[in-house]
Design an enzyme around this catalytic site. Structure first.
Site, PDB file in Angstrom:
ATOM      1  N   ASP A 134      11.217  -4.186 -11.965  1.00  0.00           N
ATOM      2  CA  ASP A 134      10.305  -3.492 -11.056  1.00  0.00           C
ATOM      3  C   ASP A 134      10.376  -1.987 -11.330  1.00  0.00           C
ATOM      4  O   ASP A 134      11.393  -1.351 -11.081  1.00  0.00           O
ATOM      5  CB  ASP A 134      10.707  -3.778  -9.611  1.00  0.00           C
ATOM      6  CG  ASP A 134       9.656  -3.320  -8.607  1.00  0.00           C
ATOM      7  OD1 ASP A 134       8.876  -2.401  -8.932  1.00  0.00           O
ATOM      8  OD2 ASP A 134       9.621  -3.874  -7.495  1.00  0.00           O
TER       9      ASP A 134
ATOM     10  N   HIS B  37       7.027  -5.881 -10.263  1.00  0.00           N
ATOM     11  CA  HIS B  37       6.643  -5.611  -8.876  1.00  0.00           C
ATOM     12  C   HIS B  37       5.571  -6.565  -8.359  1.00  0.00           C
ATOM     13  O   HIS B  37       5.382  -6.679  -7.147  1.00  0.00           O
ATOM     14  CB  HIS B  37       6.139  -4.163  -8.772  1.00  0.00           C
ATOM     15  CG  HIS B  37       5.991  -3.676  -7.372  1.00  0.00           C
ATOM     16  ND1 HIS B  37       7.063  -3.449  -6.537  1.00  0.00           N
ATOM     17  CD2 HIS B  37       4.872  -3.367  -6.645  1.00  0.00           C
ATOM     18  CE1 HIS B  37       6.626  -3.015  -5.361  1.00  0.00           C
ATOM     19  NE2 HIS B  37       5.297  -2.961  -5.394  1.00  0.00           N
TER      20      HIS B  37
ATOM     21  N   SER C 272       6.910  -4.429  -0.867  1.00  0.00           N
ATOM     22  CA  SER C 272       6.659  -3.041  -1.222  1.00  0.00           C
ATOM     23  C   SER C 272       6.589  -2.188   0.046  1.00  0.00           C
ATOM     24  O   SER C 272       7.541  -2.159   0.817  1.00  0.00           O
ATOM     25  CB  SER C 272       5.385  -2.963  -2.073  1.00  0.00           C
ATOM     26  OG  SER C 272       5.247  -1.714  -2.689  1.00  0.00           O
ATOM     27  N   TRP C 273       5.464  -1.491   0.277  1.00  0.00           N
ATOM     28  CA  TRP C 273       5.300  -0.756   1.533  1.00  0.00           C
ATOM     29  C   TRP C 273       5.514  -1.687   2.735  1.00  0.00           C
ATOM     30  O   TRP C 273       6.117  -1.297   3.734  1.00  0.00           O
ATOM     31  CB  TRP C 273       3.910  -0.131   1.575  1.00  0.00           C
ATOM     32  CG  TRP C 273       3.391   0.190   2.948  1.00  0.00           C
ATOM     33  CD1 TRP C 273       2.467  -0.512   3.654  1.00  0.00           C
ATOM     34  CD2 TRP C 273       3.773   1.299   3.785  1.00  0.00           C
ATOM     35  NE1 TRP C 273       2.245   0.073   4.875  1.00  0.00           N
ATOM     36  CE2 TRP C 273       3.035   1.191   4.981  1.00  0.00           C
ATOM     37  CE3 TRP C 273       4.665   2.355   3.627  1.00  0.00           C
ATOM     38  CZ2 TRP C 273       3.155   2.108   6.025  1.00  0.00           C
ATOM     39  CZ3 TRP C 273       4.795   3.269   4.663  1.00  0.00           C
ATOM     40  CH2 TRP C 273       4.043   3.150   5.842  1.00  0.00           C
TER      41      TRP C 273
ATOM     42  N   GLY D 113       0.845  -1.196   0.000  1.00  0.00           N
ATOM     43  CA  GLY D 113       0.000   0.000   0.000  1.00  0.00           C
ATOM     44  C   GLY D 113       0.881   1.248   0.000  1.00  0.00           C
ATOM     45  O   GLY D 113       1.658   1.437  -0.927  1.00  0.00           O
TER      46      GLY D 113
END
Length: 321
Positions: free
Chosen positions: A267, A295, A111-112, A44
């Site tokens: 990515d 990604h 990711s986040w 996110g």
């Protein structure tokens, strides 16, 4: 190891954990209740866990814990911004660990969620048996400038679509414009911004033009706006302290924690240089470049890498490799 997902499974336990600020965090446990504890940190900011995430890891080997970060997914109030900062998320994670009676666990994030995993390990190093981090996001100003500005040179058609869908999203102020619309705009403006943001994000993830959705059902529209409200809240505040390279400055606190970094060569959302920066500053970490992969965590090579390296960190394949 499989290059496809493990079979679908259902949680054997789930619940809502009351934390501060009227927030209640949804969590679930899957797999082997006697297995190696593993906690999964979703991306996110603003997304949530999905049933497909349960299929990334060996259900016979792991006691898998999934949770939706405050304000996200099935947590309530969904889209709630009050008392919602990175520090709150770290405290929630630690409260959940204690609530479940887990002494230590393997921390997996993408990711986040990878950045959040680094922050959690820096704050609570003694409870982390290892870190498995995919597509590292560090939350620096340069990382945001890349996603909302510079990457447009690789996707000129998608950028044009964003500008047409949301004309105020200029090249040097896309984040500010989209964030203002989803946070402050009337319902129809907030939805238009969320749809434009979603399409841009999908285009960068897939490395091709993805058109915005139309005719979205009301409940899905509300969920989409809530998701990007959370993301806007975090990104416009520099992830509450990450803007100037906070995570890299605190990597020394991770000394001794086995850490594996997985990053797709293709990515475009989180640049490979982010994983390299972490690896270069964290002695003993292992960086695996995943070829022909972007990604998306569900691309076959990344699926295989996540499954294999989770077992490596758990010691089931002969050790940390």
């Amino acid at each position: 190891m499989p290059s496809t997902l493990y079979p679908p499974i259902s949680p054997y336990a789930s619940g809502m954990l009351a934390v501060d600020g009227d927030h209640r965090v949804y969590y679930e446990e899957c797999g082997n209740s006697e297995g190696v504890p593993l906690v999964f940190l979703h991306g996110g900011p603003g997304s949530g866990c999905s049933p497909a995430h349960r299929q990334l890891f060996d259900p016979k080997r792991f006691r898998m814990v999934f949770f939706d970060q405050r304000g996200c997914g099935r947590s309530t109030p969904r889209g709630g911004l009050y008392a919602n900062t990175t520090l709150h998320l770290l405290r929630d994670l630690e409260q959940l660990r204690k609530h479940l009676g887990i002494a230590q666990w393997l921390v997996v994030g993408g990711s986040w969620g990878a950045g959040l995993g680094l922050a959690y390990a820096a704050a609570y190093p003694s409870v982390c048996t290892g870190l498995l981090l995919r597509g590292v996001f560090l939350g620096r100003k340069a990382d945001l400038d890349w996603f909302f500005h510079q990457v447009r040179v690789l996707l000129p058609d998608a950028w044009q679509a964003l500008a047409q869908q949301f004309p105020s999203a200029t090249a040097d102020g896309a984040l500010a414009s989209l964030a203002h619309a989803v946070l402050k705009g009337a319902p129809e403006e907030a939805l238009a911004a969320a749809l434009a943001w979603e399409a841009w994000e999908a285009s960068v993830t897939e490395r091709r033009l993805v058109a915005p959705r139309h005719g979205v059902a009301p409940e899905l529209a509300r969920a989409l706006v809530d998701k990007y409200r959370i993301q806007a809240h975090y990104l416009r505040h520099g992830c509450f302290g990450w803007h100037e390279g906070f995570l890299l400055k605190h990597l020394q606190r991770l000394h001794g924690i086995p850490t594996i970094l997985l990053h797709g060569r293709l990515d475009w959302v989180c640049r490979p240089s982010a994983a390299w920066d972490v690896h270069a500053r964290l002695p003993g970490s292992r960086l695996h470049w995943i070829e022909e992969t972007g990604h998306n965590p569900f691309e076959p090579r990344m699926v295989q890498a996540l499954a294999t390296q989770a077992l490596a960190l758990a010691g089931h394949d002969g050790g940390f490799a």
